[in-house]
Design a protein around this motif. Structure first.
Motif, PDB file in Angstrom:
ATOM      1  N   VAL A   1      36.224  38.539  41.116  1.00 46.05           N
ATOM      2  CA  VAL A   1      37.592  38.430  41.630  1.00 46.05           C
ATOM      3  C   VAL A   1      38.568  39.269  40.800  1.00 46.05           C
ATOM      4  O   VAL A   1      39.774  39.193  41.021  1.00 46.05           O
ATOM      5  CB  VAL A   1      38.059  36.968  41.648  1.00 46.05           C
ATOM      6  N   GLY A   2      38.049  40.044  39.846  1.00 42.98           N
ATOM      7  CA  GLY A   2      38.788  40.928  38.938  1.00 42.98           C
ATOM      8  C   GLY A   2      40.304  40.976  39.015  1.00 42.98           C
ATOM      9  O   GLY A   2      40.986  40.268  38.283  1.00 42.98           O
TER      10      GLY A   2
ATOM     11  N   LEU B   1      37.412  43.365  44.996  1.00 45.66           N
ATOM     12  CA  LEU B   1      38.457  42.927  44.065  1.00 45.66           C
ATOM     13  C   LEU B   1      38.068  43.255  42.629  1.00 45.66           C
ATOM     14  O   LEU B   1      38.893  43.198  41.731  1.00 45.66           O
ATOM     15  CB  LEU B   1      38.659  41.417  44.186  1.00 45.66           C
ATOM     16  N   ASP B   2      36.791  43.562  42.436  1.00 39.98           N
ATOM     17  CA  ASP B   2      36.263  43.822  41.103  1.00 39.98           C
ATOM     18  C   ASP B   2      36.840  45.130  40.550  1.00 39.98           C
ATOM     19  O   ASP B   2      36.745  46.180  41.187  1.00 39.98           O
ATOM     20  CB  ASP B   2      34.737  43.910  41.219  1.00 39.98           C
ATOM     21  N   LEU B   3      37.453  45.070  39.358  1.00 39.52           N
ATOM     22  CA  LEU B   3      38.113  46.265  38.823  1.00 39.52           C
ATOM     23  C   LEU B   3      37.109  47.383  38.558  1.00 39.52           C
ATOM     24  O   LEU B   3      37.396  48.561  38.781  1.00 39.52           O
ATOM     25  CB  LEU B   3      38.868  45.922  37.536  1.00 39.52           C
TER      26      LEU B   3
ATOM     27  N   ALA C   1      40.856  40.574  29.594  1.00 40.63           N
ATOM     28  CA  ALA C   1      39.426  40.277  29.685  1.00 40.63           C
ATOM     29  C   ALA C   1      38.736  41.051  30.797  1.00 40.63           C
ATOM     30  O   ALA C   1      37.543  41.288  30.722  1.00 40.63           O
ATOM     31  CB  ALA C   1      39.228  38.780  29.876  1.00 40.63           C
ATOM     32  N   VAL C   2      39.460  41.456  31.846  1.00 42.97           N
ATOM     33  CA  VAL C   2      38.775  42.051  32.996  1.00 42.97           C
ATOM     34  C   VAL C   2      38.983  43.559  33.118  1.00 42.97           C
ATOM     35  O   VAL C   2      38.456  44.175  34.034  1.00 42.97           O
ATOM     36  CB  VAL C   2      39.222  41.406  34.319  1.00 42.97           C
ATOM     37  N   ILE C   3      39.791  44.174  32.219  1.00 48.30           N
ATOM     38  CA  ILE C   3      40.063  45.604  32.368  1.00 48.30           C
ATOM     39  C   ILE C   3      38.896  46.403  31.794  1.00 48.30           C
ATOM     40  O   ILE C   3      38.608  46.298  30.600  1.00 48.30           O
ATOM     41  CB  ILE C   3      41.382  45.983  31.671  1.00 48.30           C
TER      42      ILE C   3
END
Lengths: 166, 341
Positions: free
Chosen positions: B115-116, B175-177, B100-102
Protein backbone atom coordinates in the motif's frame (compact mmCIF):
# COMPACT_ATOMS: atom_id res chain seq x y z
CA UNK A 1 0.86 -18.28 15.51
CA UNK A 2 2.18 -17.74 19.05
CA UNK A 3 3.65 -14.34 18.16
CA UNK A 4 0.30 -13.16 16.72
CA UNK A 5 -1.56 -14.27 19.83
CA UNK A 6 0.88 -12.51 22.15
CA UNK A 7 0.67 -9.34 20.05
CA UNK A 8 -3.13 -9.56 20.02
CA UNK A 9 -3.38 -9.70 23.80
CA UNK A 10 -0.82 -6.95 24.35
CA UNK A 11 -2.74 -4.69 21.95
CA UNK A 12 -6.07 -5.72 23.44
CA UNK A 13 -4.98 -4.78 26.96
CA UNK A 14 -3.68 -1.40 25.78
CA UNK A 15 -6.88 -0.76 23.83
CA UNK A 16 -9.18 -1.63 26.73
CA UNK A 17 -7.12 0.52 29.11
CA UNK A 18 -7.29 3.45 26.67
CA UNK A 19 -11.02 2.89 26.10
CA UNK A 20 -11.60 3.08 29.86
CA UNK A 21 -9.51 6.26 29.75
CA UNK A 22 -11.90 7.70 27.15
CA UNK A 23 -14.96 7.33 29.36
CA UNK A 24 -13.25 7.93 32.73
CA UNK A 25 -11.34 11.05 31.70
CA UNK A 26 -12.61 14.28 33.21
CA UNK A 27 -11.24 16.36 30.38
CA UNK A 28 -12.77 16.23 26.89
CA UNK A 29 -9.45 16.79 25.13
CA UNK A 30 -7.82 13.97 27.11
CA UNK A 31 -10.73 11.71 26.21
CA UNK A 32 -10.24 12.49 22.50
CA UNK A 33 -6.50 11.76 22.81
CA UNK A 34 -7.22 8.40 24.51
CA UNK A 35 -9.50 7.69 21.55
CA UNK A 36 -6.47 8.10 19.25
CA UNK A 37 -4.76 5.25 21.15
CA UNK A 38 -7.85 3.02 20.83
CA UNK A 39 -8.15 3.68 17.08
CA UNK A 40 -4.42 3.10 16.54
CA UNK A 41 -4.90 -0.22 18.36
CA UNK A 42 -7.70 -1.13 15.95
CA UNK A 43 -5.36 -0.38 13.03
CA UNK A 44 -2.68 -2.59 14.60
CA UNK A 45 -5.22 -5.44 15.00
CA UNK A 46 -6.06 -5.13 11.29
CA UNK A 47 -2.35 -5.51 10.49
CA UNK A 48 -2.26 -8.67 12.64
CA UNK A 49 -5.12 -9.97 10.48
CA UNK A 50 -3.03 -9.27 7.34
CA UNK A 51 -5.49 -6.54 6.29
CA UNK A 52 -2.89 -3.87 5.64
CA UNK A 53 -4.98 -1.61 3.42
CA UNK A 54 -7.87 -1.49 5.91
CA UNK A 55 -5.39 -0.70 8.69
CA UNK A 56 -4.06 2.40 6.93
CA UNK A 57 -7.57 3.48 5.93
CA UNK A 58 -8.33 3.30 9.65
CA UNK A 59 -5.35 5.56 10.41
CA UNK A 60 -6.07 8.05 7.61
CA UNK A 61 -9.82 8.38 8.19
CA UNK A 62 -10.30 7.87 11.90
CA UNK A 63 -7.13 9.37 13.39
CA UNK A 64 -6.21 11.72 10.55
CA UNK A 65 -9.70 13.12 10.03
CA UNK A 66 -12.40 12.12 12.55
CA UNK A 67 -10.42 12.66 15.77
CA UNK A 68 -8.91 15.84 14.32
CA UNK A 69 -12.42 17.18 13.71
CA UNK A 70 -13.39 16.18 17.29
CA UNK A 71 -10.40 18.09 18.66
CA UNK A 72 -11.06 20.99 16.30
CA UNK A 73 -14.69 21.20 17.45
CA UNK A 74 -13.79 20.95 21.14
CA UNK A 75 -11.11 23.62 20.90
CA UNK A 76 -13.23 25.93 18.75
CA UNK A 77 -16.20 25.90 21.15
CA UNK A 78 -14.55 25.53 24.55
CA UNK A 79 -11.05 24.42 25.40
CA UNK A 80 -11.16 23.35 29.05
CA UNK A 81 -7.80 23.27 30.80
CA UNK A 82 -7.62 21.26 34.01
CA UNK A 83 -10.36 18.91 35.12
CA UNK A 84 -13.08 20.91 36.84
CA UNK A 85 -15.72 20.58 34.13
CA UNK A 86 -18.24 17.88 35.12
CA UNK A 87 -18.63 15.43 32.24
CA UNK A 88 -20.71 12.79 33.99
CA UNK A 89 -24.46 12.60 34.07
CA UNK A 90 -26.56 10.26 36.20
CA UNK A 91 -27.16 7.54 33.66
CA UNK A 92 -24.67 4.92 34.71
CA UNK A 93 -27.14 2.05 34.90
CA UNK A 94 -28.80 2.59 31.48
CA UNK A 95 -25.35 3.17 29.97
CA UNK A 96 -24.03 -0.10 31.43
CA UNK A 97 -27.10 -1.98 30.19
CA UNK A 98 -26.83 -0.48 26.68
CA UNK A 99 -23.09 -1.31 26.55
CA UNK A 100 -23.74 -4.87 27.69
CA UNK A 101 -26.53 -5.36 25.15
CA UNK A 102 -24.38 -3.98 22.33
CA UNK A 103 -21.44 -6.16 23.37
CA UNK A 104 -23.56 -9.33 23.44
CA UNK A 105 -25.15 -8.46 20.09
CA UNK A 106 -21.79 -7.81 18.36
CA UNK A 107 -20.09 -10.90 19.80
CA UNK A 108 -23.07 -13.08 18.86
CA UNK A 109 -23.23 -11.65 15.33
CA UNK A 110 -19.49 -12.05 14.68
CA UNK A 111 -19.30 -15.55 16.17
CA UNK A 112 -22.38 -16.62 14.20
CA UNK A 113 -21.14 -15.16 10.92
CA UNK A 114 -17.65 -16.66 11.09
CA UNK A 115 -18.37 -19.96 12.81
CA UNK A 116 -15.93 -22.54 11.50
CA UNK A 117 -14.27 -20.08 9.09
CA UNK A 118 -10.52 -19.93 9.57
CA UNK A 119 -8.46 -17.21 7.92
CA UNK A 120 -5.37 -18.97 6.63
CA UNK A 121 -2.80 -16.39 7.67
CA UNK A 122 0.09 -18.85 7.93
CA UNK A 123 -0.52 -20.04 4.35
CA UNK A 124 -0.23 -16.54 2.90
CA UNK A 125 3.04 -15.04 1.79
CA UNK A 126 2.04 -11.55 2.94
CA UNK A 127 -0.87 -9.20 3.56
CA UNK A 128 -3.94 -9.20 1.31
CA UNK A 129 -2.95 -7.46 -1.93
CA UNK A 130 -4.71 -4.14 -2.51
CA UNK A 131 -5.71 -5.27 -6.01
CA UNK A 132 -7.77 -8.08 -4.44
CA UNK A 133 -9.65 -5.58 -2.26
CA UNK A 134 -10.22 -3.31 -5.26
CA UNK A 135 -11.61 -6.24 -7.24
CA UNK A 136 -14.05 -7.19 -4.49
CA UNK A 137 -15.24 -3.58 -4.01
CA UNK A 138 -15.56 -2.56 -7.64
CA UNK A 139 -16.65 -5.90 -9.12
CA UNK A 140 -18.34 -8.17 -6.57
CA UNK A 141 -19.82 -5.51 -4.29
CA UNK A 142 -20.12 -2.59 -6.71
CA UNK A 143 -23.86 -2.02 -6.13
CA UNK A 144 -23.63 -1.75 -2.31
CA UNK A 145 -20.55 0.44 -2.78
CA UNK A 146 -22.45 2.84 -5.05
CA UNK A 147 -25.41 2.85 -2.65
CA UNK A 148 -23.15 3.83 0.23
CA UNK A 149 -21.59 6.64 -1.81
CA UNK A 150 -25.05 8.01 -2.72
CA UNK A 151 -25.97 7.88 0.98
CA UNK A 152 -22.82 9.80 1.90
CA UNK A 153 -23.49 12.36 -0.83
CA UNK A 154 -27.01 12.88 0.55
CA UNK A 155 -25.58 13.37 4.05
CA UNK A 156 -23.04 15.85 2.68
CA UNK A 157 -25.68 17.91 0.85
CA UNK A 158 -27.90 17.76 3.93
CA UNK A 159 -25.10 19.12 6.10
CA UNK A 160 -24.49 22.00 3.70
CA UNK A 161 -28.23 22.84 3.58
CA UNK A 162 -28.40 22.83 7.39
CA UNK A 163 -25.24 24.89 7.78
CA UNK A 164 -25.87 27.72 5.32
CA UNK A 165 -27.84 30.71 6.49
CA UNK A 166 -29.31 32.70 3.65
CA UNK B 1 22.75 -11.51 -5.80
CA UNK B 2 22.50 -12.32 -2.11
CA UNK B 3 24.67 -11.49 0.84
CA UNK B 4 27.34 -14.06 1.62
CA UNK B 5 26.39 -14.28 5.30
CA UNK B 6 22.96 -14.90 6.74
CA UNK B 7 21.99 -11.86 8.80
CA UNK B 8 19.46 -12.53 11.59
CA UNK B 9 16.22 -10.58 11.15
CA UNK B 10 16.63 -8.85 14.51
CA UNK B 11 19.90 -7.31 13.34
CA UNK B 12 18.34 -6.25 10.02
CA UNK B 13 15.46 -4.63 11.91
CA UNK B 14 17.90 -2.79 14.19
CA UNK B 15 19.98 -1.64 11.22
CA UNK B 16 16.90 -0.39 9.35
CA UNK B 17 15.70 1.49 12.41
CA UNK B 18 19.15 3.05 12.83
CA UNK B 19 19.24 4.14 9.19
CA UNK B 20 15.82 5.83 9.46
CA UNK B 21 16.81 7.44 12.77
CA UNK B 22 19.96 8.81 11.12
CA UNK B 23 18.50 9.90 7.77
CA UNK B 24 15.82 12.25 9.15
CA UNK B 25 17.87 14.56 11.35
CA UNK B 26 20.57 14.48 8.65
CA UNK B 27 18.07 15.39 5.92
CA UNK B 28 16.59 18.10 8.13
CA UNK B 29 20.06 19.53 8.82
CA UNK B 30 21.05 19.48 5.13
CA UNK B 31 17.87 21.35 4.14
CA UNK B 32 18.25 23.74 7.07
CA UNK B 33 21.87 24.47 6.19
CA UNK B 34 21.66 24.70 2.41
CA UNK B 35 18.31 26.43 2.03
CA UNK B 36 17.39 28.18 5.29
CA UNK B 37 20.86 29.49 6.13
CA UNK B 38 22.62 29.82 2.80
CA UNK B 39 20.02 30.26 0.05
CA UNK B 40 17.79 32.57 2.10
CA UNK B 41 20.79 34.62 3.20
CA UNK B 42 21.78 35.12 -0.43
CA UNK B 43 18.25 35.89 -1.60
CA UNK B 44 17.40 38.28 1.24
CA UNK B 45 20.87 39.74 1.81
CA UNK B 46 21.10 38.48 5.39
CA UNK B 47 24.64 38.84 6.70
CA UNK B 48 24.32 37.01 10.05
CA UNK B 49 24.30 33.36 8.92
CA UNK B 50 27.22 34.04 6.54
CA UNK B 51 29.60 35.03 9.31
CA UNK B 52 30.24 32.39 12.06
CA UNK B 53 33.27 30.15 11.60
CA UNK B 54 34.88 32.19 8.88
CA UNK B 55 34.35 30.55 5.49
CA UNK B 56 30.77 31.15 4.34
CA UNK B 57 29.42 30.82 7.89
CA UNK B 58 29.80 27.06 8.05
CA UNK B 59 29.61 27.06 11.86
CA UNK B 60 26.17 28.69 12.09
CA UNK B 61 24.14 25.44 12.17
CA UNK B 62 26.39 23.77 14.79
CA UNK B 63 26.21 26.95 16.87
CA UNK B 64 22.40 26.93 16.63
CA UNK B 65 22.36 23.29 17.76
CA UNK B 66 24.53 24.02 20.81
CA UNK B 67 22.35 27.03 21.61
CA UNK B 68 19.14 24.96 21.54
CA UNK B 69 20.59 22.21 23.73
CA UNK B 70 21.74 24.52 26.52
CA UNK B 71 18.49 26.53 26.69
CA UNK B 72 16.27 26.13 29.72
CA UNK B 73 13.35 23.75 29.29
CA UNK B 74 10.48 26.14 30.06
CA UNK B 75 7.00 24.80 30.66
CA UNK B 76 4.17 27.32 31.03
CA UNK B 77 2.46 27.46 34.43
CA UNK B 78 -1.01 26.48 33.26
CA UNK B 79 0.19 23.94 30.70
CA UNK B 80 -1.07 20.38 30.57
CA UNK B 81 2.33 18.87 31.31
CA UNK B 82 2.01 15.39 29.78
CA UNK B 83 0.29 16.52 26.57
CA UNK B 84 2.71 19.44 26.26
CA UNK B 85 5.70 17.07 26.48
CA UNK B 86 4.26 14.48 24.10
CA UNK B 87 3.21 16.87 21.30
CA UNK B 88 6.66 17.33 19.64
CA UNK B 89 7.24 13.57 19.83
CA UNK B 90 4.01 12.87 17.93
CA UNK B 91 5.02 15.34 15.20
CA UNK B 92 8.51 13.83 14.82
CA UNK B 93 7.14 10.25 14.94
CA UNK B 94 4.87 10.96 11.98
CA UNK B 95 7.90 12.24 10.02
CA UNK B 96 9.93 9.12 10.87
CA UNK B 97 7.17 6.75 9.78
CA UNK B 98 6.94 8.28 6.28
CA UNK B 99 10.56 7.38 5.54
CA UNK B 100 9.99 3.66 6.02
CA UNK B 101 8.52 3.16 2.54
CA UNK B 102 10.64 5.48 0.34
CA UNK B 103 12.92 3.31 -1.83
CA UNK B 104 16.49 4.50 -2.49
CA UNK B 105 17.59 1.58 -4.70
CA UNK B 106 16.35 -1.76 -6.07
CA UNK B 107 16.82 -3.36 -2.64
CA UNK B 108 17.35 -0.28 -0.48
CA UNK B 109 13.95 0.16 1.14
CA UNK B 110 13.13 -0.22 4.81
CA UNK B 111 9.67 -1.74 4.30
CA UNK B 112 8.31 -2.56 0.87
CA UNK B 113 4.58 -2.23 1.47
CA UNK B 114 1.93 -3.14 -1.05
CA UNK B 115 0.00 0.00 0.00
CA UNK B 116 3.19 2.16 -0.15
CA UNK B 117 2.11 5.69 -1.05
CA UNK B 118 -1.20 5.32 0.77
CA UNK B 119 0.67 4.41 3.95
CA UNK B 120 3.01 7.40 3.54
CA UNK B 121 0.11 9.85 3.19
CA UNK B 122 -1.80 8.22 6.09
CA UNK B 123 1.06 8.49 8.59
CA UNK B 124 1.99 12.00 7.44
CA UNK B 125 -1.53 13.09 8.45
CA UNK B 126 -0.77 12.10 12.06
CA UNK B 127 1.34 15.22 12.63
CA UNK B 128 -1.87 17.28 12.92
CA UNK B 129 -2.66 15.46 16.17
CA UNK B 130 0.69 16.60 17.57
CA UNK B 131 0.16 20.17 16.39
CA UNK B 132 -3.31 20.37 17.98
CA UNK B 133 -1.89 18.86 21.20
CA UNK B 134 0.85 21.49 21.25
CA UNK B 135 -1.57 24.32 20.56
CA UNK B 136 -4.01 23.28 23.28
CA UNK B 137 -1.59 22.16 25.99
CA UNK B 138 0.37 25.42 25.93
CA UNK B 139 -2.51 27.24 27.69
CA UNK B 140 -1.92 30.26 25.49
CA UNK B 141 -4.48 31.80 23.17
CA UNK B 142 -1.94 32.48 20.41
CA UNK B 143 -0.84 28.85 20.53
CA UNK B 144 -4.47 27.67 20.46
CA UNK B 145 -5.27 29.91 17.48
CA UNK B 146 -2.18 28.60 15.68
CA UNK B 147 -3.18 25.00 16.40
CA UNK B 148 -6.72 25.60 15.09
CA UNK B 149 -5.45 27.29 11.94
CA UNK B 150 -3.03 24.42 11.39
CA UNK B 151 -5.76 21.80 11.76
CA UNK B 152 -8.12 23.58 9.34
CA UNK B 153 -5.35 24.07 6.81
CA UNK B 154 -3.88 20.57 6.99
CA UNK B 155 -7.29 18.89 6.63
CA UNK B 156 -8.16 21.09 3.64
CA UNK B 157 -4.89 20.42 1.81
CA UNK B 158 -4.72 16.70 2.53
CA UNK B 159 -7.42 16.16 -0.12
CA UNK B 160 -5.59 17.75 -3.08
CA UNK B 161 -2.39 16.05 -1.88
CA UNK B 162 -3.98 12.59 -2.02
CA UNK B 163 -6.09 13.26 -5.12
CA UNK B 164 -3.04 14.65 -6.94
CA UNK B 165 -1.26 11.33 -6.41
CA UNK B 166 -4.19 9.25 -7.70
CA UNK B 167 -3.30 10.06 -11.32
CA UNK B 168 0.16 8.56 -10.83
CA UNK B 169 -1.33 5.49 -9.16
CA UNK B 170 -3.76 4.98 -12.06
CA UNK B 171 -0.93 5.25 -14.57
CA UNK B 172 1.47 2.97 -12.70
CA UNK B 173 -1.28 0.51 -11.73
CA UNK B 174 0.14 0.08 -8.22
CA UNK B 175 0.33 1.83 -4.84
CA UNK B 176 3.74 0.34 -4.12
CA UNK B 177 6.41 3.07 -4.37
CA UNK B 178 8.98 0.59 -5.69
CA UNK B 179 6.46 -0.46 -8.36
CA UNK B 180 5.84 3.19 -9.27
CA UNK B 181 9.61 3.72 -9.72
CA UNK B 182 9.90 0.61 -11.91
CA UNK B 183 6.83 1.64 -13.96
CA UNK B 184 8.60 4.94 -14.74
CA UNK B 185 11.95 3.25 -15.48
CA UNK B 186 10.44 0.71 -17.86
CA UNK B 187 8.03 3.19 -19.45
CA UNK B 188 8.45 4.53 -22.96
CA UNK B 189 7.75 7.91 -24.52
CA UNK B 190 6.09 7.07 -27.86
CA UNK B 191 8.24 3.94 -28.17
CA UNK B 192 11.49 5.61 -27.04
CA UNK B 193 12.74 4.25 -23.71
CA UNK B 194 15.93 6.30 -23.35
CA UNK B 195 14.98 7.98 -20.07
CA UNK B 196 12.00 5.81 -19.19
CA UNK B 197 8.80 7.77 -18.70
CA UNK B 198 8.95 10.02 -15.63
CA UNK B 199 5.36 10.73 -14.64
CA UNK B 200 6.04 14.48 -14.50
CA UNK B 201 5.59 14.42 -18.29
CA UNK B 202 2.09 12.94 -18.25
CA UNK B 203 1.07 14.03 -14.74
CA UNK B 204 2.36 17.61 -14.75
CA UNK B 205 -0.99 18.70 -13.26
CA UNK B 206 -0.65 16.13 -10.49
CA UNK B 207 2.92 17.28 -9.83
CA UNK B 208 1.81 20.91 -9.51
CA UNK B 209 -1.07 19.91 -7.20
CA UNK B 210 1.25 17.77 -5.08
CA UNK B 211 3.81 20.57 -4.68
CA UNK B 212 1.22 23.23 -3.79
CA UNK B 213 -0.52 20.92 -1.31
CA UNK B 214 2.82 19.81 0.16
CA UNK B 215 3.76 23.46 0.65
CA UNK B 216 0.55 23.90 2.66
CA UNK B 217 1.03 20.65 4.59
CA UNK B 218 4.51 21.82 5.58
CA UNK B 219 3.03 25.19 6.68
CA UNK B 220 5.64 26.96 4.58
CA UNK B 221 5.04 30.48 3.29
CA UNK B 222 2.71 31.40 1.46
CA UNK B 223 0.69 29.00 3.61
CA UNK B 224 2.27 29.74 7.00
CA UNK B 225 -0.74 31.21 8.85
CA UNK B 226 -0.46 28.62 11.66
CA UNK B 227 2.99 29.91 12.60
CA UNK B 228 2.63 33.47 11.31
CA UNK B 229 5.24 35.19 13.43
CA UNK B 230 3.97 38.71 12.82
CA UNK B 231 0.42 38.03 14.06
CA UNK B 232 0.53 34.82 16.11
CA UNK B 233 4.17 35.03 17.29
CA UNK B 234 4.82 31.56 15.76
CA UNK B 235 1.51 29.95 16.73
CA UNK B 236 1.44 26.50 18.26
CA UNK B 237 5.22 26.56 18.86
CA UNK B 238 5.22 29.79 20.84
CA UNK B 239 5.72 28.21 24.29
CA UNK B 240 8.32 25.67 23.21
CA UNK B 241 12.00 26.20 23.97
CA UNK B 242 15.27 24.32 23.79
CA UNK B 243 15.25 20.73 22.62
CA UNK B 244 11.45 20.56 22.44
CA UNK B 245 11.53 23.38 19.89
CA UNK B 246 14.36 21.54 18.15
CA UNK B 247 11.99 18.58 17.75
CA UNK B 248 9.47 20.77 15.92
CA UNK B 249 12.31 22.11 13.78
CA UNK B 250 13.44 18.59 12.84
CA UNK B 251 9.81 17.66 12.22
CA UNK B 252 9.30 20.61 9.86
CA UNK B 253 12.47 20.17 7.82
CA UNK B 254 12.41 16.37 8.02
CA UNK B 255 8.88 16.41 6.61
CA UNK B 256 10.00 18.79 3.86
CA UNK B 257 12.73 16.25 3.04
CA UNK B 258 10.18 13.41 3.10
CA UNK B 259 7.70 15.20 0.82
CA UNK B 260 10.51 16.13 -1.59
CA UNK B 261 11.55 12.45 -1.63
CA UNK B 262 7.94 11.39 -2.26
CA UNK B 263 7.59 13.91 -5.11
CA UNK B 264 10.89 12.67 -6.63
CA UNK B 265 9.74 9.07 -6.37
CA UNK B 266 6.24 9.66 -7.72
CA UNK B 267 6.96 12.12 -10.52
CA UNK B 268 10.70 12.27 -11.28
CA UNK B 269 11.57 8.57 -11.52
CA UNK B 270 12.98 8.08 -8.01
CA UNK B 271 16.32 6.29 -7.73
CA UNK B 272 16.18 4.72 -11.19
CA UNK B 273 18.92 5.37 -13.75
CA UNK B 274 18.16 4.01 -17.24
CA UNK B 275 20.50 1.17 -18.13
CA UNK B 276 21.99 0.78 -14.64
CA UNK B 277 20.92 -2.30 -12.74
CA UNK B 278 21.81 -4.58 -9.83
CA UNK B 279 24.45 -3.56 -7.29
CA UNK B 280 25.46 -0.47 -9.27
CA UNK B 281 21.89 0.83 -8.96
CA UNK B 282 21.98 0.13 -5.22
CA UNK B 283 25.11 2.27 -4.90
CA UNK B 284 24.10 5.09 -7.28
CA UNK B 285 20.37 5.07 -6.43
CA UNK B 286 20.59 7.03 -3.16
CA UNK B 287 22.83 9.64 -4.85
CA UNK B 288 20.37 10.11 -7.72
CA UNK B 289 17.46 10.30 -5.28
CA UNK B 290 19.29 12.87 -3.14
CA UNK B 291 19.96 15.08 -6.20
CA UNK B 292 16.26 14.98 -7.10
CA UNK B 293 15.26 15.64 -3.48
CA UNK B 294 17.51 18.71 -3.41
CA UNK B 295 16.00 19.96 -6.69
CA UNK B 296 12.42 19.62 -5.39
CA UNK B 297 13.39 21.12 -2.01
CA UNK B 298 14.92 24.05 -3.88
CA UNK B 299 11.51 24.72 -5.47
CA UNK B 300 9.73 24.45 -2.10
CA UNK B 301 12.11 26.86 -0.35
CA UNK B 302 12.36 29.20 -3.33
CA UNK B 303 8.60 29.73 -3.09
CA UNK B 304 8.85 30.01 0.69
CA UNK B 305 11.35 32.84 0.57
CA UNK B 306 9.64 34.68 -2.28
CA UNK B 307 5.90 34.97 -1.70
CA UNK B 308 3.93 36.81 0.99
CA UNK B 309 1.36 35.05 3.16
CA UNK B 310 -2.17 34.34 1.92
CA UNK B 311 -5.20 35.41 3.93
CA UNK B 312 -7.08 32.67 5.82
CA UNK B 313 -10.20 32.77 3.57
CA UNK B 314 -8.04 32.86 0.42
CA UNK B 315 -6.25 29.77 1.74
CA UNK B 316 -9.45 27.77 2.20
CA UNK B 317 -10.92 28.98 -1.11
CA UNK B 318 -7.73 27.94 -2.89
CA UNK B 319 -7.99 24.37 -1.58
CA UNK B 320 -11.72 23.76 -1.97
CA UNK B 321 -12.57 25.84 -5.05
CA UNK B 322 -9.40 25.52 -7.13
CA UNK B 323 -7.17 22.57 -6.23
CA UNK B 324 -9.78 19.89 -5.50
CA UNK B 325 -11.83 20.44 -8.71
CA UNK B 326 -8.60 20.39 -10.77
CA UNK B 327 -7.51 17.19 -9.01
CA UNK B 328 -10.86 15.50 -9.69
CA UNK B 329 -10.74 16.54 -13.38
CA UNK B 330 -7.18 15.20 -13.57
CA UNK B 331 -8.31 11.83 -12.21
CA UNK B 332 -11.18 11.59 -14.72
CA UNK B 333 -8.94 12.49 -17.67
CA UNK B 334 -6.20 10.07 -16.55
CA UNK B 335 -8.75 7.28 -16.10
CA UNK B 336 -10.30 7.85 -19.54
CA UNK B 337 -6.88 7.94 -21.24
CA UNK B 338 -5.75 4.83 -19.33
CA UNK B 339 -8.77 2.89 -20.63
CA UNK B 340 -8.49 4.36 -24.15
CA UNK B 341 -4.80 3.48 -24.66
Amino acid sequence: MVAQNVAFWVLAVVMVAAAIGVVRSRNVVHAALYLVVVLAGVAAQFILLAAEFVAWVQVLIYIGAVVILFLFGIMLTRAPMGSDTPLDNDQRLPAALAALALGVLLVAAVVDAFRGVEIDIAGRSGPTPTSEIARSIFRTFVVPFELVSVLLLAALIGAIVLARRD
Amino acid sequence: MSLAVEVPWGLILALKTLVVLAVIPLGALILGYVFLLKMMSHMQSRLGPMDPGGYHGWFQLIGDGIKFLQKEDVMPDGADRRVFAMAPLVVVMSTFLVFAVIPAGPRLVVAELDVGIFYALAVSSLSVVGILMAGWASANKFALLGGLRAAGQLIAYELPLILGVVGVVIQAGTLDLQGIVLAQRDGEIFGWGGIGNPFILTQIVGFALFLVAAQAELTQTPFDMPVAESELVSGYMVEYTGFRFLFFFIGEFGTAFAFAALASTLFLGGWAIPGVDGTAADVLGPVVLLIKVMAVSFLIFWVRFTYPRLREDQLQAMAWKVLIPIALANIVVTGVLKVAF
